[in-house]
Enzyme design. Structure first.
Site, PDB file in Angstrom:
ATOM      1  CG  ASP A  88      -0.541  -7.042  -2.870  1.00 13.26           C
ATOM      2  OD1 ASP A  88      -1.464  -7.094  -2.043  1.00 13.26           O
ATOM      3  OD2 ASP A  88       0.230  -6.073  -2.968  1.00 13.26           O
ATOM      4  CG  ASP A 147       6.747  -9.189  -1.677  1.00 14.03           C
ATOM      5  OD1 ASP A 147       6.528  -8.327  -2.557  1.00 14.03           O
ATOM      6  OD2 ASP A 147       6.230  -9.127  -0.539  1.00 14.03           O
TER       7      ASP A 147
END
Length: 376
Positions: free
Chosen positions: A92, A271
């Site tokens: 990320d 996720d």
């Protein structure tokens, strides 16, 4: 990175595919355990591989940038060599973490100015330097820097936020195309569709993201305060536009039911910290419902955590024993629960994939939803 679409489920947008990266192939739909600082909290990589059967894990640019830092990661040869995980890694960009630091950050066209949650030191993330940081980390899939607006944002704020995210994306995409990997394996770059809960903004963002022709695309800014049905509506809006020949990643979602509903709507990758975070607090997910392991009802229940069907951890661990460990505040309780929940999540997406391929996904999903929502 290559994506092969293998099957679609009749009557739904659910699909099964393969993502090929420099560190291995991923069968989709897939759930990705969150390894924020280079580790999945409380779980050995050996167990992630052998018991959980994880195919890809996440790292986080914000946290890895602060600790251990890019100097250490570069000396190590990237995160794969630093932590010993040999499979694919997605990072990320840190946008969501900066979003969560609302009392210690400032967003400008230049980038995100923020203070470290560790020592208060000042830092700046720009669309360009988060590409550079992720080059040093060496992840197989890198994410664009974006702003994640709250799910309750009004249209004016959401409009302004999306405009900023688009300007950042264009700069980040340009810098990505001008830079090269550091460790000899290909790194994909996923842009992120934002737009809060406003369909017109989501469509606009999805069209721009699709126009870039990236290896894959992400849907961000959901599961941040909006009702679940609104989240599902936004997924449908976006996936009508995002190209079908590229993987679609729904960020930060969610419960087992959320995952099946997202798969139903054409999502390939997901996720969430829920399996490990809830596990550490005594909540276990099973194929027949959710258990709070601190409840007294389990004190003399010597049956396995999962009585029938798949066994996600050693059957020697009874409900009574795991409850005892939680009440005694033993660290092993959190390890067993985290391992169990992650293995269950990966089992769930493998089952979804199998039923997509078999052609009976809608019926299987309809039967699973009531089971998953039951409180045991």
């Amino acid at each position: 990175m290559f994506f092969q679409l293998q099957h679609t489920a009749p009557g739904t947008a659910a699909r099964a595919g393969l993502i090929t990266t420099g560190h291995g192939t991923i069968e989709t739909p897939i759930f990705m355990p969150v390894g924020t600082v280079g580790s999945v909290k409380g779980v050995h990589f050996r167990d992630l591989h052998d018991d959980v059967r994880a195919q890809i894990i996440l790292g986080n640019t914000y946290h890895l940038f602060l600790r251990p830092g890019t100097d250490i990661l570069r000396q190590a040869g990237g995160l794969h060599r630093f932590n010993g995980w040999n499979g694919p890694i997605l990072t990320d960009s840190g946008g969501f973490q900066v979003f969560s630091l609302s009392d210690r950050r400032k967003l400008t066209d230049e980038g995100a100015h923020f203070r470290s949650h560790i020592d208060g030191s000042k830092h700046l993330f720009t669309p360009e330097n988060v590409v550079d940081i992720q080059r040093v980390i060496g992840s197989d899939i890198m994410m664009a820097l974006d702003e994640c607006p709250p799910g309750t944002s009004d249209f004016k704020y959401a409009r302004r936020s999306l405009d900023l995210t688009r300007r950042w994306l264009d700069r980040g995409w340009k810098h990505y195309k001008e830079t090269e990997p550091l460790y000899g394996h290909y790194q994909a770059y996923f842009p992120i569709v934002q737009g809060c809960t406003y369909p017109e903004l989501r469509r606009e963002a999805a069209e721009h993201v699709a126009s870039l022709g990236a290896d894959g695309n992400a849907i961000g800014g959901l599961a941040v305060g909006e009702p679940a049905e609104v989240m599902y509506d936004m997924i449908e809006v976006v996936n009508e536009i995002l190209p079908a020949d590229r993987p679609r990643y729904l960020m930060g979602v969610g419960t087992p039911v959320n995952i099946l509903e997202a798969i139903d709507r054409g999502v390939d990758m997901m996720d969430c910290v829920m399996p490990t975070r809830n596990g550490r607090n005594g909540m276990l997910f099973t194929a027949h419902g959710v258990m709070n392991m601190r409840n007294k009802k389990w004190a003399d229940d010597f049956s396995p955590l999962q009585e029938d069907g798949p066994s996600f951890v050693d059957r020697a661990y009874s409900k009574a024993y795991v409850r005892h460990l939680f009440i005694a505040q033993e660290l092993l309780a959190m390890e067993i629960a985290s391992l169990h929940n992650l293995a269950f999540y990966l089992w769930l997406v493998r089952e979804a994939r199998a039923h997509i391929i078999a052609g009976d996904f809608p019926a299987w999903k309809a039967a699973m939803i009531p089971e998953l929502t039951r409180r045991l």
